[in-house]
Design a protein around this motif. Structure first.
Motif, PDB file in Angstrom:
ATOM      1  N   ARG A   1      54.214  47.187  39.981  1.00  0.00           N
ATOM      2  CA  ARG A   1      53.922  45.759  39.945  1.00  0.00           C
ATOM      3  C   ARG A   1      53.093  45.464  38.708  1.00  0.00           C
ATOM      4  O   ARG A   1      52.107  46.150  38.425  1.00  0.00           O
ATOM      5  CB  ARG A   1      53.157  45.315  41.198  1.00  0.00           C
TER       6      ARG A   1
ATOM      7  N   LEU B   1      51.976  41.952  35.894  1.00  0.00           N
ATOM      8  CA  LEU B   1      52.007  40.510  35.672  1.00  0.00           C
ATOM      9  C   LEU B   1      52.959  40.116  34.554  1.00  0.00           C
ATOM     10  O   LEU B   1      53.414  38.975  34.489  1.00  0.00           O
ATOM     11  CB  LEU B   1      50.605  39.994  35.346  1.00  0.00           C
TER      12      LEU B   1
ATOM     13  N   VAL C   1      47.253  32.515  38.876  1.00  0.00           N
ATOM     14  CA  VAL C   1      46.723  33.863  38.664  1.00  0.00           C
ATOM     15  C   VAL C   1      45.282  33.809  38.168  1.00  0.00           C
ATOM     16  O   VAL C   1      44.418  34.548  38.646  1.00  0.00           O
ATOM     17  CB  VAL C   1      47.622  34.636  37.676  1.00  0.00           C
TER      18      VAL C   1
ATOM     19  N   VAL D   1      49.858  49.414  40.571  1.00  0.00           N
ATOM     20  CA  VAL D   1      49.599  48.000  40.295  1.00  0.00           C
ATOM     21  C   VAL D   1      48.927  47.873  38.933  1.00  0.00           C
ATOM     22  O   VAL D   1      47.845  48.420  38.711  1.00  0.00           O
ATOM     23  CB  VAL D   1      48.707  47.375  41.385  1.00  0.00           C
TER      24      VAL D   1
ATOM     25  N   LEU E   1      47.197  45.336  36.875  1.00  0.00           N
ATOM     26  CA  LEU E   1      46.560  44.028  36.812  1.00  0.00           C
ATOM     27  C   LEU E   1      46.092  43.731  35.399  1.00  0.00           C
ATOM     28  O   LEU E   1      46.418  42.700  34.815  1.00  0.00           O
ATOM     29  CB  LEU E   1      45.382  43.981  37.781  1.00  0.00           C
TER      30      LEU E   1
ATOM     31  N   GLY F   1      55.293  38.494  36.966  1.00  0.00           N
ATOM     32  CA  GLY F   1      54.102  37.920  37.571  1.00  0.00           C
ATOM     33  C   GLY F   1      54.391  36.789  38.533  1.00  0.00           C
ATOM     34  O   GLY F   1      53.520  36.445  39.362  1.00  0.00           O
TER      35      GLY F   1
ATOM     36  N   TRP G   1      53.792  37.486  42.232  1.00  0.00           N
ATOM     37  CA  TRP G   1      52.439  37.700  42.735  1.00  0.00           C
ATOM     38  C   TRP G   1      51.915  36.426  43.401  1.00  0.00           C
ATOM     39  O   TRP G   1      51.900  35.351  42.786  1.00  0.00           O
ATOM     40  CB  TRP G   1      51.492  38.075  41.600  1.00  0.00           C
ATOM     41  N   THR G   2      51.443  36.542  44.637  1.00  0.00           N
ATOM     42  CA  THR G   2      50.742  35.435  45.269  1.00  0.00           C
ATOM     43  C   THR G   2      49.274  35.484  44.862  1.00  0.00           C
ATOM     44  O   THR G   2      48.792  36.487  44.323  1.00  0.00           O
ATOM     45  CB  THR G   2      50.839  35.525  46.792  1.00  0.00           C
TER      46      THR G   2
ATOM     47  N   ASP H   1      47.750  38.403  46.489  1.00  0.00           N
ATOM     48  CA  ASP H   1      48.065  39.649  45.780  1.00  0.00           C
ATOM     49  C   ASP H   1      47.083  39.872  44.630  1.00  0.00           C
ATOM     50  O   ASP H   1      46.601  40.991  44.418  1.00  0.00           O
ATOM     51  CB  ASP H   1      49.484  39.603  45.206  1.00  0.00           C
ATOM     52  N   VAL H   2      46.800  38.813  43.897  1.00  0.00           N
ATOM     53  CA  VAL H   2      45.887  38.920  42.752  1.00  0.00           C
ATOM     54  C   VAL H   2      44.482  39.258  43.234  1.00  0.00           C
ATOM     55  O   VAL H   2      43.815  40.144  42.686  1.00  0.00           O
ATOM     56  CB  VAL H   2      45.886  37.617  41.926  1.00  0.00           C
TER      57      VAL H   2
END
Length: 400
Positions: A41, A43, A301, A353, A355, A380, A383-384, A387-388
């Motif tokens: 995952r 962004l 985000v 992940v 980020l 990205g 991503w909810t 999630d962030v």
């Protein structure tokens, strides 16, 4: 922030003065790229996340959508390169455009052409503009141009600063967005006023629009209207649009004809550039229409990152600008860059992940203050906000 260092040096063993082995920087770079590129995952998807084989396969698979691949390759700028010039000029609303191998070359050519026409080699631009920070004084060292700064504030100059500047300048160059200040933009009304102020001083206006594609949601105007404020515009194809390389300078026909002559003199008249041209056409077709959705979700985000740090009890942080003006923004934390970069790498390696990526020390602030750039593209969008926030909490745990 994209990690675009070249992987060409052989692996070596480095030791500290005390004899302890250090990790080879090249090996570390390769490892970092493999981890971030292979994260489940992320962004944003970056060009360095893919192998040569993957990038070539994608180009072959999709290029037929934008150009007839039965045609002959380009020779010195005809064929598919000319088609990219035509489509870009149409997108920006200018009568002509010329393809360059780099934005550095395109802007030097544009500004030396304007200097000859105005009779003034002085270019007014921001001290954080790309030519001042990232091009090794190319304007003065190569093109005989002189630069002046209308403001030192981390924003573009306003109309009063343009009108009141104490000496004449031939060209006002505006980087939209101003990347090193945080991908910041003025309001539409402020931009119009600045352009009008420059014209009142008999200066031409050139847009460093490497990322101009990203500005339409913030300004609430179509790309042609934004670009139409300027006398000339440079745009990039590998920034934002995901191309391989290359840039276009758009403007009046007479300026572009002169620019083609200088492009040849600068060594930019390349024999064949069809891979870059095809990738640029694909960016215009596939990526450009999606950018507004990236900008919209970047605001989600960014807000969630701030909420995540607050919930994790981080005493000080900054998301800048808030909300973001484009789909790219900065995050600041009071830690050493090496500590933050190591935590980001561990998170991607251990959890899958990605980020954050690389962090950099503040260029002018106190020690122990660092920032990173966050970019939101197609990956990205999945991503909810939760999630962030979850990813931020996990990142903070790794710091502690």
């Amino acid at each position: 922030m994209a990690d675009t260092e070249r992987a060409s040096r052989p692996e070596t063993t480095i030791t500290t003065p005390g004899g302890a082995p250090e990790e080879d920087p090249e090996r570390a770079r390769r490892h970092r790229m493999a981890v971030f590129g292979g994260a489940e995952r992320k962004l944003a998807d970056q060009s360095v996340d893919h192998s040569l084989a993957e990038r070539l396969a994608a180009l072959v698979a999709d290029a037929g959508e934008v150009y007839d691949l039965a045609e002959s390759p380009d020779i010195y700028g005809d064929g598919v390169v000319a088609e990219l010039e035509r489509r870009t000029a149409e997108e920006l609303g200018f009568p002509a455009a010329a393809f360059f191998p780099s934005g550095t070359m395109a802007q030097q050519v544009a500004l030396r052409c304007w200097a000859a026409r105005t009779g003034n080699p002085t270019v007014a631009l921001h001290p954080l503009a790309h030519p001042e920070v990232h091009e090794r004084q190319a304007f003065s060292q190569v093109s005989g141009l002189r630069t002046v700064h209308l403001t030192d504030e981390p924003r573009l100059p306003n109309a009063a600063e343009v009108l009141d500047f104490e000496e004449p300048f031939g060209t006002l160059m505006l980087e939209l967005p101003l990347r090193d200040a945080g991908h910041v933009l003025p309001s539409w009304e402020e931009l119009v006023a600045v352009v009008e102020a420059a014209r009142e001083r008999d200066a031409v206006v050139h847009f460093d629009g490497a990322r101009l594609w990203e500005t339409t949601p913030h300004f609430g105007r179509p790309l042609r209207e934004i670009a139409g404020l300027a006398d000339s515009v440079y745009v990039s194809f590998y920034k934002t649009l995901g191309g391989l390389s290359g840039a276009v300078l758009a403007g009046p026909e007479s300026l572009i004809a002169e620019a083609r002559t200088w492009r040849h003199r600068y060594g930019g008249q390349l024999f064949q550039q069809f891979p870059a041209a095809l990738a640029g056409l694909l960016g215009l077709r596939k990526v450009l229409p999606e950018i507004p959705s990236y900008v919209t979700h970047a605001k989600v985000v960014a807000q969630a990152i701030g909420e995540g740090f607050a919930q994790a009890g981080v005493a000080w942080f900054r998301v800048h600008p808030e909300p973001p003006h484009t789909h790219e923004f900065q995050v600041w934390l009071p830690y050493d860059a090496e500590v933050l970069s190591a935590a980001a790498l561990r998170q991607a390696e251990e959890s899958g992940v990605c980020l954050f990526r690389r962090w950099l020390p503040s260029p002018s602030g106190p020690q122990g203050l660092s920032f990173t750039e966050v970019t939101v593209t197609a990956p990205g969008l999945a991503w909810t906000a939760e999630d962030v926030r979850t990813a931020v909490a996990d990142f903070v745990r790794r710091l502690r």
